[in-house]
Design a protein around this motif. Structure first.
Motif, PDB file in Angstrom:
ATOM      1  N   TYR A 267       0.792  -1.231   0.000  1.00  0.00           N
ATOM      2  CA  TYR A 267       0.000   0.000   0.000  1.00  0.00           C
ATOM      3  C   TYR A 267       0.822   1.278   0.000  1.00  0.00           C
ATOM      4  N   HIS A 268       2.107   1.185   0.296  1.00  0.00           N
ATOM      5  CA  HIS A 268       2.922   2.400   0.376  1.00  0.00           C
ATOM      6  C   HIS A 268       4.108   2.361  -0.588  1.00  0.00           C
ATOM      7  N   ASN A 269       4.092   1.406  -1.524  1.00  0.00           N
ATOM      8  CA  ASN A 269       5.080   1.312  -2.614  1.00  0.00           C
ATOM      9  C   ASN A 269       6.527   1.259  -2.150  1.00  0.00           C
ATOM     10  N   HIS A 270       6.798   0.521  -1.098  1.00  0.00           N
ATOM     11  CA  HIS A 270       8.176   0.318  -0.640  1.00  0.00           C
ATOM     12  C   HIS A 270       8.637  -1.049  -1.125  1.00  0.00           C
ATOM     13  N   GLY A 271       9.149  -1.078  -2.356  1.00  0.00           N
ATOM     14  CA  GLY A 271       9.556  -2.319  -2.987  1.00  0.00           C
ATOM     15  C   GLY A 271      10.737  -2.999  -2.325  1.00  0.00           C
ATOM     16  N   GLU A 272      11.486  -2.257  -1.509  1.00  0.00           N
ATOM     17  CA  GLU A 272      12.645  -2.859  -0.840  1.00  0.00           C
ATOM     18  C   GLU A 272      12.240  -3.813   0.282  1.00  0.00           C
ATOM     19  N   VAL A 273      10.969  -3.794   0.674  1.00  0.00           N
ATOM     20  CA  VAL A 273      10.479  -4.723   1.688  1.00  0.00           C
ATOM     21  C   VAL A 273      10.081  -6.006   0.962  1.00  0.00           C
ATOM     22  N   THR A 274      10.910  -7.014   1.084  1.00  0.00           N
ATOM     23  CA  THR A 274      10.653  -8.280   0.399  1.00  0.00           C
ATOM     24  C   THR A 274      10.244  -9.348   1.401  1.00  0.00           C
ATOM     25  N   GLU A 275       9.723 -10.424   0.875  1.00  0.00           N
ATOM     26  CA  GLU A 275       9.327 -11.545   1.720  1.00  0.00           C
ATOM     27  C   GLU A 275      10.548 -12.133   2.434  1.00  0.00           C
ATOM     28  N   ASP A 276      11.675 -12.227   1.722  1.00  0.00           N
ATOM     29  CA  ASP A 276      12.900 -12.751   2.344  1.00  0.00           C
ATOM     30  C   ASP A 276      13.394 -11.854   3.473  1.00  0.00           C
ATOM     31  N   LEU A 277      13.337 -10.546   3.263  1.00  0.00           N
ATOM     32  CA  LEU A 277      13.751  -9.604   4.302  1.00  0.00           C
ATOM     33  C   LEU A 277      12.880  -9.778   5.549  1.00  0.00           C
ATOM     34  N   LEU A 278      11.578  -9.871   5.345  1.00  0.00           N
ATOM     35  CA  LEU A 278      10.675 -10.045   6.491  1.00  0.00           C
ATOM     36  C   LEU A 278      10.951 -11.354   7.219  1.00  0.00           C
ATOM     37  N   ARG A 279      11.205 -12.409   6.474  1.00  0.00           N
ATOM     38  CA  ARG A 279      11.468 -13.711   7.107  1.00  0.00           C
ATOM     39  C   ARG A 279      12.749 -13.658   7.924  1.00  0.00           C
ATOM     40  N   THR A 280      13.830 -13.127   7.344  1.00  0.00           N
ATOM     41  CA  THR A 280      15.104 -13.122   8.069  1.00  0.00           C
ATOM     42  C   THR A 280      15.075 -12.192   9.283  1.00  0.00           C
ATOM     43  N   GLU A 281      14.328 -11.089   9.195  1.00  0.00           N
ATOM     44  CA  GLU A 281      14.281 -10.133  10.307  1.00  0.00           C
ATOM     45  C   GLU A 281      13.289 -10.535  11.401  1.00  0.00           C
ATOM     46  N   LEU A 282      12.164 -11.129  11.002  1.00  0.00           N
ATOM     47  CA  LEU A 282      11.087 -11.372  11.967  1.00  0.00           C
ATOM     48  C   LEU A 282      10.925 -12.828  12.381  1.00  0.00           C
ATOM     49  N   TYR A 283      11.163 -13.741  11.463  1.00  0.00           N
ATOM     50  CA  TYR A 283      10.950 -15.166  11.719  1.00  0.00           C
ATOM     51  C   TYR A 283      12.161 -15.982  11.246  1.00  0.00           C
ATOM     52  N   PRO A 284      13.343 -15.735  11.798  1.00  0.00           N
ATOM     53  CA  PRO A 284      14.530 -16.427  11.296  1.00  0.00           C
ATOM     54  C   PRO A 284      14.526 -17.941  11.524  1.00  0.00           C
ATOM     55  N   VAL A 285      13.787 -18.421  12.519  1.00  0.00           N
ATOM     56  CA  VAL A 285      13.781 -19.862  12.802  1.00  0.00           C
ATOM     57  C   VAL A 285      12.696 -20.611  12.027  1.00  0.00           C
ATOM     58  N   LEU A 286      11.799 -19.892  11.387  1.00  0.00           N
ATOM     59  CA  LEU A 286      10.723 -20.509  10.618  1.00  0.00           C
ATOM     60  C   LEU A 286      11.257 -20.932   9.248  1.00  0.00           C
ATOM     61  N   SER A 287      10.848 -22.101   8.803  1.00  0.00           N
ATOM     62  CA  SER A 287      11.300 -22.568   7.485  1.00  0.00           C
ATOM     63  C   SER A 287      10.722 -21.656   6.400  1.00  0.00           C
ATOM     64  N   PRO A 288      11.389 -21.535   5.259  1.00  0.00           N
ATOM     65  CA  PRO A 288      10.880 -20.682   4.175  1.00  0.00           C
ATOM     66  C   PRO A 288       9.457 -21.066   3.743  1.00  0.00           C
ATOM     67  N   GLU A 289       9.142 -22.352   3.739  1.00  0.00           N
ATOM     68  CA  GLU A 289       7.807 -22.799   3.335  1.00  0.00           C
ATOM     69  C   GLU A 289       6.747 -22.363   4.346  1.00  0.00           C
ATOM     70  N   ASP A 290       7.055 -22.539   5.631  1.00  0.00           N
ATOM     71  CA  ASP A 290       6.105 -22.141   6.666  1.00  0.00           C
ATOM     72  C   ASP A 290       5.911 -20.624   6.679  1.00  0.00           C
ATOM     73  N   PHE A 291       7.017 -19.885   6.500  1.00  0.00           N
ATOM     74  CA  PHE A 291       6.896 -18.433   6.470  1.00  0.00           C
ATOM     75  C   PHE A 291       6.090 -17.985   5.261  1.00  0.00           C
ATOM     76  N   HIS A 292       6.334 -18.612   4.108  1.00  0.00           N
ATOM     77  CA  HIS A 292       5.601 -18.251   2.897  1.00  0.00           C
ATOM     78  C   HIS A 292       4.098 -18.453   3.112  1.00  0.00           C
ATOM     79  N   ALA A 293       3.715 -19.543   3.758  1.00  0.00           N
ATOM     80  CA  ALA A 293       2.303 -19.813   4.040  1.00  0.00           C
ATOM     81  C   ALA A 293       1.723 -18.739   4.967  1.00  0.00           C
ATOM     82  N   LEU A 294       2.470 -18.389   6.032  1.00  0.00           N
ATOM     83  CA  LEU A 294       2.018 -17.356   6.969  1.00  0.00           C
ATOM     84  C   LEU A 294       1.914 -16.003   6.259  1.00  0.00           C
ATOM     85  N   HIS A 295       2.916 -15.672   5.484  1.00  0.00           N
ATOM     86  CA  HIS A 295       2.943 -14.406   4.752  1.00  0.00           C
ATOM     87  C   HIS A 295       1.745 -14.305   3.808  1.00  0.00           C
TER      88      HIS A 295
END
Length: 191
Positions: free
Chosen positions: A22-50
């Motif tokens: 909604y605010h056009n900040h393309g630098e916020v990626t799914e990978d960035l959110l996973r590594t910063e917020l949910y580093p112990v969650l598997s990529p598949e589980d994070f993708h489902a939550l996201h």
């Protein structure tokens, strides 16, 4: 992860999704959110939550839910069985997020839906022409309205349009504006 940490991480995830969508900040990626917020969650589980949170936020935003609608929607989501449902903590975090960000998300959606520049400002004044020519036959002119419209899109500089209208033109504009107001009143009172 404690309940407090889970709520903070989910709020961060919702903020990240909103920043990107909604605010056009393309630098916020799914990978960035996973590594910063949910580093112990598997990529598949994070993708489902996201994807689940992005879908819920999109549904809430597109409906521009008020607090009562939001509560009913989240209650229905909590009652769903299986992976489609949500926990009470997730519902609480989503509710807090929406209450604090509803106006900003709504404004962003409105700005994204405009194709043409919008009116940012209007300045006007009335001048009297001293005369319309030279010599003894010169007659004083009538009043003239000078208008300056400031037009633009949210992310661009303004453009200015300057108009000069005589009394007859001003009366035509006022008549058209009254017609528009009557049309709006008809639609509003019909609903």
């Amino acid at each position: 992860m404690s309940d407090i940490d889970a709520a903070k991480s989910l709020t961060g995830l919702l903020n990240g999704i909103a920043q990107k969508a909604y605010h056009n900040h393309g630098e916020v990626t799914e990978d960035l959110l996973r590594t910063e917020l949910y580093p112990v969650l598997s990529p598949e589980d994070f993708h489902a939550l996201h994807d689940k949170m992005r879908g819920l936020l999109k549904s809430i935003a597109m409906a521009d839910m008020d607090p009562g609608q939001l509560e009913a929607f989240l209650t229905a989501q909590m009652k769903r069985q299986g992976s489609g449902g949500m926990s009470e903590g997730q519902a609480s975090a989503l509710s807090r997020f929406w209450r604090s960000q509803r106006a900003r998300v709504r404004e962003s959606l409105l700005a994204q839906s405009r194709w043409e520049p919008g009116l940012r400002g209007l300045a006007w004044r009335v001048d009297l022409q001293t005369s319309s020519g030279r010599g003894p036959e010169a007659a004083p002119g009538g009043p003239v309205a000078l208008l300056e419209l400031e037009l633009g899109r949210p992310s661009q500089d303004s453009e200015y349009v300057r108009l000069e209208c005589d009394e007859a033109t001003v009366n035509q504009v006022l008549k058209k504006m009254a017609d528009i107001q009557r049309s709006i009143d008809t639609v509003v009172h019909r609903s």
